[in-house]
Design a protein around this motif. Structure first.
Motif, PDB file in Angstrom:
ATOM      1  N   ALA A  13     -31.677  -4.430  10.990  1.00 58.58           N
ATOM      2  CA  ALA A  13     -32.911  -3.787  11.430  1.00 58.58           C
ATOM      3  C   ALA A  13     -34.107  -4.288  10.621  1.00 58.58           C
ATOM      4  CB  ALA A  13     -32.778  -2.272  11.301  1.00 58.58           C
ATOM      5  N   ARG A  14     -33.914  -4.471   9.326  1.00 60.79           N
ATOM      6  CA  ARG A  14     -35.017  -4.966   8.501  1.00 60.79           C
ATOM      7  C   ARG A  14     -35.406  -6.381   8.912  1.00 60.79           C
ATOM      8  NH1 ARG A  14     -34.257  -4.778   2.095  1.00 60.79           N
ATOM      9  NH2 ARG A  14     -34.036  -2.564   2.644  1.00 60.79           N
ATOM     10  N   ALA A  15     -34.410  -7.231   9.181  1.00 59.50           N
ATOM     11  CA  ALA A  15     -34.726  -8.591   9.613  1.00 59.50           C
ATOM     12  C   ALA A  15     -35.462  -8.592  10.950  1.00 59.50           C
ATOM     13  CB  ALA A  15     -33.440  -9.418   9.718  1.00 59.50           C
ATOM     14  N   GLY A  16     -35.072  -7.700  11.873  1.00 57.69           N
ATOM     15  CA  GLY A  16     -35.783  -7.614  13.142  1.00 57.69           C
ATOM     16  C   GLY A  16     -37.221  -7.171  12.971  1.00 57.69           C
ATOM     17  N   VAL A  17     -37.459  -6.193  12.090  1.00 59.04           N
ATOM     18  CA  VAL A  17     -38.829  -5.732  11.837  1.00 59.04           C
ATOM     19  C   VAL A  17     -39.662  -6.845  11.202  1.00 59.04           C
ATOM     20  CG1 VAL A  17     -40.206  -4.097  10.513  1.00 59.04           C
ATOM     21  CG2 VAL A  17     -38.157  -3.311  11.694  1.00 59.04           C
ATOM     22  N   VAL A  18     -39.057  -7.589  10.265  1.00 55.01           N
ATOM     23  CA  VAL A  18     -39.775  -8.696   9.635  1.00 55.01           C
ATOM     24  C   VAL A  18     -40.148  -9.754  10.669  1.00 55.01           C
ATOM     25  CG1 VAL A  18     -39.534 -10.604   8.005  1.00 55.01           C
ATOM     26  CG2 VAL A  18     -38.790  -8.319   7.357  1.00 55.01           C
ATOM     27  N   ALA A  19     -39.227 -10.056  11.582  1.00 50.94           N
ATOM     28  CA  ALA A  19     -39.526 -11.036  12.626  1.00 50.94           C
ATOM     29  C   ALA A  19     -40.663 -10.563  13.526  1.00 50.94           C
ATOM     30  CB  ALA A  19     -38.269 -11.308  13.453  1.00 50.94           C
ATOM     31  N   VAL A  20     -40.674  -9.270  13.857  1.00 47.20           N
ATOM     32  CA  VAL A  20     -41.756  -8.726  14.693  1.00 47.20           C
ATOM     33  C   VAL A  20     -43.093  -8.831  13.967  1.00 47.20           C
ATOM     34  CG1 VAL A  20     -42.658  -6.612  15.707  1.00 47.20           C
ATOM     35  CG2 VAL A  20     -40.265  -7.222  16.044  1.00 47.20           C
ATOM     36  N   LEU A  21     -43.108  -8.487  12.692  1.00 45.14           N
ATOM     37  CA  LEU A  21     -44.356  -8.569  11.928  1.00 45.14           C
ATOM     38  C   LEU A  21     -44.857 -10.003  11.834  1.00 45.14           C
ATOM     39  CD1 LEU A  21     -43.645  -6.031   9.039  1.00 45.14           C
ATOM     40  CD2 LEU A  21     -45.024  -5.686  11.089  1.00 45.14           C
ATOM     41  N   LEU A  22     -43.945 -10.943  11.642  1.00 44.03           N
ATOM     42  CA  LEU A  22     -44.351 -12.348  11.584  1.00 44.03           C
ATOM     43  C   LEU A  22     -44.888 -12.820  12.933  1.00 44.03           C
ATOM     44  CD1 LEU A  22     -41.479 -13.876   9.416  1.00 44.03           C
ATOM     45  CD2 LEU A  22     -43.824 -13.402   8.723  1.00 44.03           C
ATOM     46  N   LEU A  23     -44.251 -12.420  14.024  1.00 41.79           N
ATOM     47  CA  LEU A  23     -44.727 -12.811  15.344  1.00 41.79           C
ATOM     48  C   LEU A  23     -46.087 -12.206  15.652  1.00 41.79           C
ATOM     49  CD1 LEU A  23     -41.446 -12.642  17.469  1.00 41.79           C
ATOM     50  CD2 LEU A  23     -42.851 -14.657  17.060  1.00 41.79           C
ATOM     51  N   LEU A  24     -46.267 -10.938  15.322  1.00 38.70           N
ATOM     52  CA  LEU A  24     -47.561 -10.298  15.552  1.00 38.70           C
ATOM     53  C   LEU A  24     -48.644 -10.906  14.654  1.00 38.70           C
ATOM     54  CD1 LEU A  24     -46.589  -6.538  15.956  1.00 38.70           C
ATOM     55  CD2 LEU A  24     -47.143  -8.194  17.738  1.00 38.70           C
ATOM     56  N   GLY A  25     -48.264 -11.269  13.435  1.00 34.50           N
ATOM     57  CA  GLY A  25     -49.228 -11.939  12.572  1.00 34.50           C
ATOM     58  C   GLY A  25     -49.641 -13.294  13.127  1.00 34.50           C
ATOM     59  N   ALA A  26     -48.664 -14.043  13.659  1.00 38.65           N
ATOM     60  CA  ALA A  26     -48.997 -15.317  14.281  1.00 38.65           C
ATOM     61  C   ALA A  26     -49.856 -15.110  15.518  1.00 38.65           C
ATOM     62  CB  ALA A  26     -47.711 -16.064  14.640  1.00 38.65           C
ATOM     63  N   GLY A  27     -49.541 -14.068  16.292  1.00 37.62           N
ATOM     64  CA  GLY A  27     -50.357 -13.781  17.467  1.00 37.62           C
ATOM     65  C   GLY A  27     -51.770 -13.393  17.096  1.00 37.62           C
TER      66      GLY A  27
ATOM     67  N   GLY B 191     -33.126 -17.892  16.155  1.00 44.39           N
ATOM     68  CA  GLY B 191     -33.832 -18.336  14.959  1.00 44.39           C
ATOM     69  C   GLY B 191     -33.319 -17.676  13.695  1.00 44.39           C
ATOM     70  N   ALA B 192     -33.009 -16.386  13.770  1.00 52.98           N
ATOM     71  CA  ALA B 192     -32.489 -15.696  12.585  1.00 52.98           C
ATOM     72  C   ALA B 192     -31.130 -16.242  12.172  1.00 52.98           C
ATOM     73  CB  ALA B 192     -32.409 -14.196  12.854  1.00 52.98           C
TER      74      ALA B 192
ATOM     75  N   VAL C 230     -40.081 -19.559  17.010  1.00 54.59           N
ATOM     76  CA  VAL C 230     -38.803 -19.962  16.418  1.00 54.59           C
ATOM     77  C   VAL C 230     -38.911 -20.033  14.900  1.00 54.59           C
ATOM     78  CG1 VAL C 230     -37.040 -21.753  16.376  1.00 54.59           C
ATOM     79  CG2 VAL C 230     -38.193 -21.213  18.515  1.00 54.59           C
ATOM     80  N   LEU C 231     -40.017 -20.574  14.406  1.00 49.71           N
ATOM     81  CA  LEU C 231     -40.208 -20.646  12.956  1.00 49.71           C
ATOM     82  C   LEU C 231     -40.309 -19.256  12.333  1.00 49.71           C
ATOM     83  CD1 LEU C 231     -42.752 -23.604  12.719  1.00 49.71           C
ATOM     84  CD2 LEU C 231     -40.298 -23.642  12.228  1.00 49.71           C
ATOM     85  N   ALA C 232     -40.970 -18.324  13.033  1.00 50.98           N
ATOM     86  CA  ALA C 232     -41.051 -16.957  12.519  1.00 50.98           C
ATOM     87  C   ALA C 232     -39.673 -16.317  12.459  1.00 50.98           C
ATOM     88  CB  ALA C 232     -41.993 -16.137  13.404  1.00 50.98           C
ATOM     89  N   ALA C 233     -38.864 -16.529  13.487  1.00 56.91           N
ATOM     90  CA  ALA C 233     -37.508 -15.973  13.481  1.00 56.91           C
ATOM     91  C   ALA C 233     -36.656 -16.614  12.398  1.00 56.91           C
ATOM     92  CB  ALA C 233     -36.868 -16.173  14.853  1.00 56.91           C
ATOM     93  N   MET C 234     -36.814 -17.921  12.197  1.00 55.59           N
ATOM     94  CA  MET C 234     -36.055 -18.588  11.137  1.00 55.59           C
ATOM     95  C   MET C 234     -36.471 -18.077   9.760  1.00 55.59           C
ATOM     96  SD  MET C 234     -35.890 -22.520  12.533  1.00 55.59           S
ATOM     97  CE  MET C 234     -35.028 -23.062  11.041  1.00 55.59           C
ATOM     98  N   ALA C 235     -37.750 -17.809   9.583  1.00 58.22           N
ATOM     99  CA  ALA C 235     -38.202 -17.257   8.304  1.00 58.22           C
ATOM    100  C   ALA C 235     -37.585 -15.887   8.052  1.00 58.22           C
ATOM    101  CB  ALA C 235     -39.727 -17.172   8.288  1.00 58.22           C
ATOM    102  N   ALA C 236     -37.506 -15.052   9.101  1.00 60.49           N
ATOM    103  CA  ALA C 236     -36.869 -13.740   8.944  1.00 60.49           C
ATOM    104  C   ALA C 236     -35.393 -13.894   8.601  1.00 60.49           C
ATOM    105  CB  ALA C 236     -37.046 -12.928  10.221  1.00 60.49           C
ATOM    106  N   GLY C 237     -34.705 -14.833   9.246  1.00 56.49           N
ATOM    107  CA  GLY C 237     -33.302 -15.071   8.931  1.00 56.49           C
ATOM    108  C   GLY C 237     -33.111 -15.624   7.535  1.00 56.49           C
ATOM    109  N   TRP C 238     -34.015 -16.510   7.106  1.00 59.31           N
ATOM    110  CA  TRP C 238     -33.951 -17.048   5.744  1.00 59.31           C
ATOM    111  C   TRP C 238     -34.095 -15.930   4.712  1.00 59.31           C
ATOM    112  CZ3 TRP C 238     -33.183 -21.708   3.240  1.00 59.31           C
ATOM    113  CH2 TRP C 238     -33.614 -21.787   1.923  1.00 59.31           C
TER     114      TRP C 238
END
Length: 427
Positions: free
Chosen positions: A213-227, A409-410, A327-335
């Motif tokens: 759940a934390r990784a999913g939230v981080v990915a959402v925040l990164l995507l919204l930040g990129a948007g 990506g994660a 994809v890069l945002a999802a990979m960052a969350a997975g990293w």
């Protein structure tokens, strides 16, 4: 050699008491003479006051902004600003307004976030007032949240009646139910933290579920930040058009400042639309329109500064690099997920298996899909009747694409974190 002799017994250290003396407990301030003991506030009173204060602190900024907008209008009045502020406050909760141009249901998500924050504070204040602070009682947290939600629903229904008197038709039943749906979860967030139930739930949650759940939230925040970054860059690029749109209203400096603040209230909507654009599904600005990386089909647009940054055509050339951002945002969350699991394992001197790594990384996809789908649903709505009856992204498309992109990506990011991690030194 110790300097203490049998004739010189050891002195008691600071904080210790001589034997035989009864140990004193924690100091409790005694009530003053003639002062009645403190009593807990009744739940209806505490919930009602907290809900009313949350509504007022969310309504006043809307009144100020709309008053600035109406300063340039000779027909503007204080009563009109108060009524428009109530209508805007209800719109921020997702309550549709019936206007002469048709239904208005596009909520300013900045105001929605402010209202939810104030509701969480209402849950905190009500929990403290009824004496549930630190009690770790799930029943008390739910009771406080329900009471605050009911009081907030009554405030919303009353606001709908007052707005109707001012000239804008709003259904009191719809307003009450919508405010109830927002009030209970918002107050529950504050009540869970104040009562200590949130900490208990956190400890009871399985590790793989919490990490996913934390990784999913981080990915959402990164995507919204990129948007948000992409939307801000687009508006800045078309800043001349945006300035011309604001100046065309001819409302003076105060009115233009109010229009700018209204545009900022819709900035979270623009960030979600931009994230949907980067993911691929895109969004619509009217019926039979589409704004995607592969297609841009638009008609006549209203003179709104935020729309000055809309793309003119499909992405090509260097702009195609934007397709790699999700994809890069999802990979960052997975990293980050992989690094966190490896660090915890190193502290416990155990080895992280692939199964313990793949499970949370795959779970991040559905979590991100649900969150982004809900955000897409909240960010859209009709702006009058006719052609602008459909504005915003399609929620299920955003949720489906986000689930696939974030999960893949994660997994790649978590696997890279494990493969590239330094090997432990041999014993």
């Amino acid at each position: 050699m110790s300097s203490v002799t049998p004739d010189q017994p050891r002195r008691p250290s600071a904080g210790t008491r001589p034997p035989g003396r009864p140990g004193a407990g924690p100091r409790v301030p005694a009530p003053r003479a003639g002062e009645p003991p403190r009593s807990r506030a009744p739940l209806p009173v505490a919930a009602g006051v907290a809900a009313l204060w949350a509504a007022l602190t969310g309504w006043l900024p809307v009144v100020v902004v709309l008053a600035l907008v109406r300063l340039g209008d000779d027909t503007g009045s204080l009563w009109g600003a108060l009524g428009a502020g109530g209508a805007g406050w209800l719109l921020g909760h997702g309550v549709p307004l019936e206007t002469a141009a048709g239904p208005l249901g596009l909520s300013p998500l900045a105001l929605t976030g402010l209202s939810l924050w104030r509701l969480s504070r209402a849950g905190v204040h009500a929990s403290r007032a009824v004496g549930a602070r630190g009690g770790r009682s799930p029943r008390a947290a739910l009771t406080v949240a329900g009471a605050v939600g009911i009081a907030y629903a009554l405030v919303g229904a009353l606001a709908a009646l007052l707005v109707g008197i001012a000239g804008t038709h709003v259904s009191p039943l719809r307003a009450g139910l919508t405010c109830l749906a927002a009030g209970v979860p918002g107050a529950l967030l504050g009540a869970l933290g104040t009562t200590g139930v949130g900490a208990l739930l956190g400890r009871a949650t399985p590790g793989w579920l919490a990490h996913g759940a934390r990784a999913g939230v981080v990915a959402v925040l990164l995507l919204l930040g990129a948007g948000a970054g992409a939307a801000g860059l687009a508006v800045a690029t078309g800043g001349g058009d945006a300035a011309d749109m604001i100046g065309a209203y001819r409302t003076g400096v105060a009115g233009q400042a109010g229009i700018t603040l209204v545009s900022l209230a819709y900035a979270p909507n623009a960030a979600i639309w931009s994230a949907s654009y980067l993911l691929g599904p895109g969004f619509a600005v009217g019926v039979d329109t589409a704004v995607r990386t592969s297609e841009v089909s638009l008609g006549a647009l209203p003179a709104v500064p935020l729309l000055a940054g809309l793309p003119r055509g499909p992405v090509d050339g260097v702009g195609a690099a934007l397709l790699a951002v999700p994809v890069l945002a999802a990979m960052a969350a997975g990293w980050l997920l992989g690094r966190r699991l490896l660090r915890d394992a190193a502290e416990r001197r155990v080895e992280v298996g692939w199964r313990a790594l793949v499970g949370p990384a795959a779970l991040a996809g559905p979590v991100a899909g649900l969150l982004l789908g809900a955000a897409a649903a909240a960010s859209g709505g009709p702006v009058g009747g006719g052609r602008l009856a459909q504005v915003g992204p399609v929620p299920w498309q955003v949720a489906a694409v986000a689930t696939a992109v974030v999960a893949g990506g994660a997994l790649l990011g978590a696997a890279a974190a494990k493969v590239l991690a330094p090997r432990p030194a041999p014993r």
